[in-house]
Write an enzyme that holds these catalytic residues in place. Structure first.
Site, PDB file in Angstrom:
ATOM      1  CG  ASP A   1      65.295  -9.418  43.880  1.00  0.00           C
ATOM      2  OD1 ASP A   1      64.684  -8.614  44.592  1.00  0.00           O
ATOM      3  OD2 ASP A   1      65.736  -9.449  42.695  1.00  0.00           O
ATOM      4  CB  SER A   2      65.053  -7.388  49.312  1.00  0.00           C
ATOM      5  OG  SER A   2      63.927  -8.111  50.160  1.00  0.00           O
TER       6      SER A   2
ATOM      7  CD  GLU B   1      63.572  -0.009  45.329  1.00  0.00           C
ATOM      8  OE1 GLU B   1      63.059  -1.331  44.652  1.00  0.00           O
ATOM      9  OE2 GLU B   1      64.257  -0.223  45.878  1.00  0.00           O
TER      10      GLU B   1
HETATM   11  O1  KIV Z   1      62.921  -7.477  46.784  1.00  0.00           O
HETATM   12  C1  KIV Z   1      62.159  -6.600  47.404  1.00  0.00           C
HETATM   13  O2  KIV Z   1      62.032  -6.568  48.503  1.00  0.00           O
HETATM   14  C2  KIV Z   1      61.566  -5.624  46.498  1.00  0.00           C
HETATM   15  C3  KIV Z   1      60.812  -4.605  47.128  1.00  0.00           C
HETATM   16  C4  KIV Z   1      61.743  -3.669  47.805  1.00  0.00           C
HETATM   17  C5  KIV Z   1      59.819  -3.898  46.325  1.00  0.00           C
HETATM   18  O3  KIV Z   1      61.546  -5.705  45.203  1.00  0.00           O
END
Ligand code: KIV
Length: 267
Positions: free
Chosen positions: A47-48, A185
């Protein structure tokens, strides 16, 4: 010769303490093809995408439809890489039936092999429900970005004895609920080492030291596409932003000068 077989959740689980797992995020088919051509174990449609694709300042506005769409794009570019789709904010917190229905969409409509969701003890019932239906779940502890407002910013988590003990309790809870691996994280290295030593499933770190069983980075971050993003944990394996700008400005100049297209690029 048949199609290459993607790495499975049980195979990933069996990598605990063995060969390190490598994971990267991806949001489209072009990059998925490039990733699939190298020795990558796991692709995450994170969701990044809310931040690196949509331009928001957090992951909170991302919808289930957004992740289904991007997962489908990525799935078309992959043959051998395990594909995980992130469950967006409020797609698994409201109740466990909704969590299962939404996880199912990511697998059936998106083509994901597994889903990822954030949180420890409080997410364990939703994880159990999804796993019981046959969908592998990757956990996510530490700096869980969907809780950014509760944390008061994107800050390192698990500092101090009480916070470390809570993170360990969360890790045990999601292992018991059936997770096959988990992201850690932005937590201190000694805590990442402790969690990795104490739990029986692989840990995949981002800002959580080399003590984890694997690592994950956001694709745009490791390629250096954002000049202004320089957190301590990030290693930029290239600085593509400058190279992209250079290519675009040469193209722009040549069109204005009339040197593109030349004879070699004309019919
Ligand atoms: O949404 C994302 O990209 C993530 C990663 C950073 C683990 O959750």
């Amino acid at each position: 010769m048949g199609a290459a077989k993607a790495l499975t959740a049980p195979e990933i689980m069996a990598r605990k303490g063995g060969a390190r797992l490598v994971m990267v995020t991806c949001y489209d088919a072009t990059f998925a093809r490039l990733i699939d051509a190298v020795d990558m174990d796991i692709v995450l449609v994170g969701d990044s995408l809310g931040m690196v694709v949509q331009g928001h300042d957090s992951t909170l506005p991302v919808t289930l439809d957004d992740v289904v769409y991007h997962t489908r794009c990525v799935a078309r570019g992959l043959a051998r890489t395990h594909l995980v789709a992130d469950m967006p904010f409020l797609t698994y917190q409201v109740n466990d039936d909704e969590a299962l229905r939404n996880a199912g969409r990511l697998v059936v409509d998106g083509g994901a092999h597994a889903v990822k969701l954030e949180g420890g003890e409080r997410s364990a019932p939703a994880i159990r429900r999804i796993v019981d239906a046959g969908i592998p779940v990757m956990g996510h502890l530490g700096l869980t970005p969907q809780s950014v407002h509760q944390f008061g910013g994107f800050k390192v988590q698990g500092r101090g004895e009480a916070a470390a003990e809570q993170l360990l309790a969360d890790a045990r809870a999601i292992v018991d609920a059936g997770c096959y691996c988990m992201v850690l994280e932005s937590i201190p290295a000694p805590l990442a080492a402790r969690v990795t030593a104490e739990i029986p499933i692989p840990t995949i770190g981002i800002g959580a030291s080399a003590h984890c069983d694997g690592q994950v980075l956001v694709l745009h971050d490791l390629l250096g596409l954002d000049d202004g993003f320089e957190p301590k944990f990030l290693k930029k394996y290239d600085r593509l932003s400058g190279r992209v700008r250079d290519a675009l400005s040469v193209y722009s100049r040549e069109v204005r000068e009339g040197t593109f297209p030349d004879d070699a690029h004309s019919f």
